[in-house]
Motif scaffolding. Structure first.
Motif, PDB file in Angstrom:
ATOM      1  N   TYR A   1       2.866   9.325   8.466  1.00 36.14           N
ATOM      2  CA  TYR A   1       1.734   9.251   7.315  1.00 36.14           C
ATOM      3  C   TYR A   1       0.778  10.587   7.524  1.00 36.14           C
ATOM      4  CZ  TYR A   1      -2.117   8.027   4.688  1.00 36.14           C
ATOM      5  OH  TYR A   1      -3.261   7.946   3.835  1.00 36.14           O
ATOM      6  N   ASP A   2       0.348  10.924   8.611  1.00 37.32           N
ATOM      7  CA  ASP A   2      -0.548  11.907   8.706  1.00 37.32           C
ATOM      8  C   ASP A   2      -0.007  13.178   8.187  1.00 37.32           C
ATOM      9  OD1 ASP A   2      -2.469  10.555   9.588  1.00 37.32           O
ATOM     10  OD2 ASP A   2      -2.324  10.766  11.360  1.00 37.32           O
ATOM     11  N   SER A   3       1.431  13.430   8.797  1.00 40.25           N
ATOM     12  CA  SER A   3       2.236  14.648   8.494  1.00 40.25           C
ATOM     13  C   SER A   3       2.403  14.730   7.165  1.00 40.25           C
ATOM     14  CB  SER A   3       3.339  14.642   9.315  1.00 40.25           C
ATOM     15  OG  SER A   3       2.836  14.734  10.884  1.00 40.25           O
ATOM     16  N   CYS A   4       2.975  13.772   6.440  1.00 42.53           N
ATOM     17  CA  CYS A   4       3.466  13.663   5.101  1.00 42.53           C
ATOM     18  C   CYS A   4       2.248  13.728   4.167  1.00 42.53           C
ATOM     19  CB  CYS A   4       4.207  12.391   4.908  1.00 42.53           C
ATOM     20  SG  CYS A   4       5.727  12.247   5.925  1.00 42.53           S
TER      21      CYS A   4
ATOM     22  N   CYS B   1       8.687  12.196   1.474  1.00 47.17           N
ATOM     23  CA  CYS B   1       8.573  12.191   2.912  1.00 47.17           C
ATOM     24  C   CYS B   1       8.140  10.989   3.611  1.00 47.17           C
ATOM     25  CB  CYS B   1       7.314  13.399   3.351  1.00 47.17           C
ATOM     26  SG  CYS B   1       6.811  13.406   5.100  1.00 47.17           S
ATOM     27  N   VAL B   2       7.034  10.159   2.781  1.00 46.57           N
ATOM     28  CA  VAL B   2       6.627   9.002   3.398  1.00 46.57           C
ATOM     29  C   VAL B   2       7.931   7.837   3.009  1.00 46.57           C
ATOM     30  CG1 VAL B   2       5.070   7.258   2.799  1.00 46.57           C
ATOM     31  CG2 VAL B   2       4.220   9.478   2.979  1.00 46.57           C
TER      32      VAL B   2
ATOM     33  N   ASP C   1      10.060   8.680   6.108  1.00 49.49           N
ATOM     34  CA  ASP C   1       9.610   8.313   7.427  1.00 49.49           C
ATOM     35  C   ASP C   1       9.067   7.040   7.886  1.00 49.49           C
ATOM     36  OD1 ASP C   1      10.730  10.723   7.998  1.00 49.49           O
ATOM     37  OD2 ASP C   1       8.894  11.889   8.108  1.00 49.49           O
ATOM     38  N   VAL C   2       8.095   6.448   6.599  1.00 46.93           N
ATOM     39  CA  VAL C   2       7.431   5.265   6.865  1.00 46.93           C
ATOM     40  C   VAL C   2       7.983   3.901   6.340  1.00 46.93           C
ATOM     41  CG1 VAL C   2       5.216   3.966   6.327  1.00 46.93           C
ATOM     42  CG2 VAL C   2       5.167   6.684   6.791  1.00 46.93           C
ATOM     43  N   LEU C   3       8.754   4.226   4.995  1.00 45.71           N
ATOM     44  CA  LEU C   3       9.331   3.092   4.341  1.00 45.71           C
ATOM     45  C   LEU C   3      10.753   2.997   4.975  1.00 45.71           C
ATOM     46  CD1 LEU C   3       8.296   3.244   0.626  1.00 45.71           C
ATOM     47  CD2 LEU C   3       7.469   1.530   2.348  1.00 45.71           C
ATOM     48  N   GLY C   4      11.363   4.110   5.489  1.00 49.42           N
ATOM     49  CA  GLY C   4      12.759   4.272   6.023  1.00 49.42           C
ATOM     50  C   GLY C   4      13.751   4.003   4.897  1.00 49.42           C
TER      51      GLY C   4
ATOM     52  N   LEU D   1       0.829  -1.035  -0.085  1.00 48.29           N
ATOM     53  CA  LEU D   1       0.137  -0.063   0.001  1.00 48.29           C
ATOM     54  C   LEU D   1       1.048   1.251  -0.198  1.00 48.29           C
ATOM     55  CD1 LEU D   1      -2.986  -0.899   2.417  1.00 48.29           C
ATOM     56  CD2 LEU D   1      -2.667  -0.892  -0.037  1.00 48.29           C
ATOM     57  N   VAL D   2       2.102   1.086   0.648  1.00 43.06           N
ATOM     58  CA  VAL D   2       2.914   2.235   0.573  1.00 43.06           C
ATOM     59  C   VAL D   2       4.177   1.809  -0.011  1.00 43.06           C
ATOM     60  CG1 VAL D   2       4.338   3.843   1.937  1.00 43.06           C
ATOM     61  CG2 VAL D   2       2.243   3.013   2.888  1.00 43.06           C
TER      62      VAL D   2
END
Length: 191
Positions: free
Chosen positions: A184-187, A106-107, A110-113, A97-98
């Motif tokens: 996620y919310d911020s990006c 950004c994601v 910060d999410v995938l690294g 999904l990501v």
């Protein structure tokens, strides 16, 4: 109190996040909601079986059917958190999904690294960190992605027979889910 402890790391996370965009699919927000439900059940488990079921659900929601460690981790005959598509890309490069390249920078950070150009290598890092993990040597900080670390804590929970230990591991997983959700919310949503 736990959320207050997150404030400083999350402020640092926000500092590296560029302006929000809306290029992410709505399924990602739904997946974060599903992960929140699984983690809340894991944190509030009254038995090791309940902790196992919720840890399994969290792990499966992140890996999806194409990720490693997917399936009936607690051996109860059911796949909790069954998902054809994980939050993260699959082992063979199947989109999560990501995923790259659809994700905004950004994601990705910060999410995938970082990049998932070689997803098998990223998943091999997870399984190696799980295999090398010891009470006196936490190997999960070496994992670049917060969701990968949740997979680690969920796997350790599934291997434990102690409810106290499972609840402790849920606390670690909570930190990483909160950081991922915040990023996620911020990006994406600009929250």
């Amino acid at each position: 109190m736990r959320r207050a402890l997150l404030a400083i790391p999350l402020l640092a996370l926000a500092a590296c996040s560029p302006a929000a965009s809306t290029d992410m699919p709505p399924e990602v927000a739904e997946r974060f909601d599903q992960l929140e439900t699984a983690l809340a059940g894991w944190e509030d488990a009254a038995s090791i079986e309940e902790a196992h079921a919720n840890a399994e659900a969290a792990r499966n929601l992140i890996t999806g059917v194409d990720g490693p460690l997917y399936g009936d981790g607690d051996g109860d005959g059911e796949i909790a958190g069954s998902s054809p598509v994980g939050l993260l890309p699959g082992y063979g490069g199947e989109p999560g999904l990501v995923h790259d390249p659809a994700v905004n920078p950004c994601v990705e950070a910060d999410v995938l690294g970082g990049s998932w150009e070689t997803p098998a290598e990223r998943w091999d890092q997870v399984t190696a960190a799980i295999d090398a993990w010891e009470v006196t040597a936490n190997t999960f900080p070496s994992l670049e992605s917060h969701p990968q670390r949740i997979v680690g804590w969920a796997t350790l929970t599934l291997a434990s027979d102690s409810l106290d230990t499972a609840l402790e591991y849920a606390g670690h997983a909570r930190l990483h889910l909160d950081a991922s959700t915040y990023a996620y919310d911020s990006c994406v949503l600009g929250a």
